[in-house]
Design an enzyme around this catalytic site. Structure first.
Site, mmCIF file in Angstrom:
data_model
loop_
_atom_site.group_PDB
_atom_site.id
_atom_site.type_symbol
_atom_site.label_atom_id
_atom_site.label_comp_id
_atom_site.label_asym_id
_atom_site.label_seq_id
_atom_site.Cartn_x
_atom_site.Cartn_y
_atom_site.Cartn_z
ATOM 1 N N GLU A 1 -0.009 15.298 17.679
ATOM 2 C CA GLU A 1 -0.409 13.971 17.219
ATOM 3 C C GLU A 1 -0.175 13.936 15.714
ATOM 4 O OE1 GLU A 1 -4.175 11.809 15.673
ATOM 5 O OE2 GLU A 1 -4.624 12.822 17.575
ATOM 6 N N CYS B 1 -7.341 9.142 12.195
ATOM 7 C CA CYS B 1 -5.976 8.847 12.618
ATOM 8 C C CYS B 1 -5.858 7.435 13.169
ATOM 9 C CB CYS B 1 -5.506 9.867 13.664
ATOM 10 S SG CYS B 1 -6.744 10.268 14.887
#
Length: 527
Positions: A264, A301
């Site tokens: 990620e 994020c």
């Protein structure tokens, strides 16, 4: 907490030991810049090789552990972490500058993830049992999933617990029957040691193989590349920057036997505000946008870094309200000197960008510690945004870009031009239905999670959660790192053709299979 509670050691197959490298690493208090004790000796190549070899040696016996006992192991890890929560949180505040309430929440989420996967494997769904009886088309086949093998996990900088030593990657890999070798993040070494110690206590109490868990320490690419390239490692879980993520992907691809990397990496989490919603709620949406943008100093994020809306008087109201609220937002301490330095460089580049108008400029004046960051906001129009793909680049911290569109067609063009994202948000009211229907297929093709009339910060750990997306949000768009599906990354299907009952794995034998969710001759049968 006192540094005397920490030893500065690695964990290799359940044993504490000093790293064999000459490099000595220290965490720092980001609020003051103070170096924290103890120092951690980085892992030498032989340490990494030993950890990976121990993981490989333990794989067969750990995979054979009944799922009920494996589930108890996961629950025991959760209990050990909760039992040491006060020390973990105290050290976490010092190493990260995060508030105590945030870290308490991470302890709860970390324990919750472990228990979710424990419940999941006992339920049997990840095994994906399928049976096709023999007929005129061919012989009988039965299939299940099995663990892929030892997994390397890279701890994240921005979540010292939930995406770290015993975070989602570790929990899902252990649940899948895969041993784990964790590379601790150098920004929170003390927290990592405390959590690793909790995992090791659970290993010993649960009578699972010692090699099922190791934790190494190291800075730079050497330790990470050695871990990824070790022949015993079969998959990698990573959360962090795009540059490091791509380097890991490249290292994994260069192996004699390439392995999957579940990385990620980056996302600006675009938010689309449609005309009726903007007209009715411009100031309300602006206030909530700034709160989400600056939450956690913009170091989630899923902070919304890009907001797209139609031009006009309502957009002017939105910009005025957002700018006013952002100016009033206090500076916040970032997680580390490296993150803070990168943020200031990126914001300075935005402030000098010829196609961006500064709405709220970066403030370099510090009222507290050396690594404080203030929010900034920039604006551009759709035509310029579409010509400048670098405006989609993530700035890790509290900085956003507002894109104003002359028409609905430009809104659609911006949506079509987006690169892969973790999330996208739609803010719409009755009257925006037609535009929602036009935008939705464009947006859903590039994101993992869509949010309606809310903001992307905050990720629920549950069955339906998807925390993933197409590149560059992740390196594996068909997966998620949060939620029940995260376990699928570390499983692979195996089919058994023509086996008599006595030779089948226990899970696939008739006397056992009735206890599991299963698919028989194409039909789903649930006990």
């Amino acid at each position: 907490m006192s540094s005397a509670d920490l030893t500065g050691e690695l964990f290799l197959a359940g044993d504490r030991r000093d790293g064999g490298s000459s490099a000595l690493l220290h965490s720092h208090d980001p609020r003051s810049g103070e170096r924290l004790e103890p120092g951690y000796r980085a892992a030498a190549p032989e340490d990494i090789a030993a950890a990976c070899a121990a993981a490989a040696e333990s794989f067969a016996s750990y995979r054979a552990v009944p799922v009920e006992r494996r589930a108890e192991f996961l629950r025991r890890i959760a209990e050990e972490i909760e039992g040491d929560a006060s020390r973990i949180i105290a050290r976490g505040v010092t190493e990260t500058g995060l508030p105590e309430a945030r870290l308490k929440g991470e302890v709860g989420r970390t324990a919750g993830q472990l228990r979710l996967f424990a419940d999941l494997i006992v339920d049997g769904r990840p095994a994906d049992v399928r049976i096709d009886h023999a007929d005129e088309s061919g012989p009988e086949l039965r299939s299940q999933t099995v663990g892929i093998g030892p997994v390397a996990v890279f701890a994240a900088s921005n979540f010292p617990l939930a995406f770290s030593v015993a975070g989602g990657d570790t929990a899902s890999a252990l649940a899948a029957g895969c041993p784990v070798v964790v590379k601790a993040h150098e920004a929170h070494l003390g927290v990592s040691e405390l959590v690793a110690a909790a995992v090791v206590r659970a290993v010993r109490a649960s009578d699972v193989p010692a090699g099922v868990f190791s934790m190494v320490v190291g800075e730079g690419r050497e330790v990470g590349q050695a871990l990824v390239k070790d022949e015993h490692i079969r998959a990698v879980g990573f959360t962090g920057s795009q540059a490091v993520g791509l380097a890991i992907v490249a290292s994994a691809a260069e192996r004699t036997e390439p392995i999957p990397v579940y990385a990620e990496m980056s996302s600006v989490n675009p938010c689309f505000v449609l005309s009726h919603a903007l007209e009715q709620r411009a100031e309300e949406i602006a206030s909530a946008f700034v709160d989400s943008l600056t939450l956690g100093a913009g170091q989630f994020c899923t902070n919304p870094g890009l907001l797209v809306l139609p031009k006009g008087a309502a957009a002017d109201r939105f910009i005025a309200a957002a700018s006013e609220r952002l100016r009033a937002s206090p500076p916040q301490t970032m997680l580390s000197a490296r993150i803070h330095r990168s943020f200031e460089e990126d914001v300075a580049a935005r402030a000098s960008h010829s196609d961006l108008t500064t709405l709220v400029g970066p403030t370099m004046e510090k009222t507290g510690g050396p690594h404080e960051a203030s929010g900034s906001l920039f604006a551009t129009d759709a035509a310029l945004f579409l010509r400048r793909p670098e405006l989609q680049n993530e700035v890790f911290g509290p900085s956003g870009v507002v894109v104003q569109c002359d028409s609905e067609a430009e809104l659609e063009s911006v949506a079509t031009a987006l690169s892969g994202q973790l999330t996208a948000s739609l803010h719409a009211d009755p009257g925006d239905e037609a535009m929602v229907r036009r935008l939705l297929p464009r947006i859903e093709s590039v994101v993992g999670r869509l949010i309606f009339n809310a903001w992307p910060t905050g990720v629920r750990v549950c069955d339906a959660m998807v925390h993933g997306g197409p590149f560059p949000a992740t390196s594996a768009p068909g997966t998620t790192s949060v939620g029940a599906r995260a376990i699928d990354r570390f499983l692979r299907p195996v089919s058994y053709q023509g086996f008599p009952g006595w030779a089948l794995p226990d899970v696939l034998r008739d006397e056992h299979v009735v206890a599991w969710p299963r698919r028989v001759d194409g039909d789903n049968l649930v006990p």
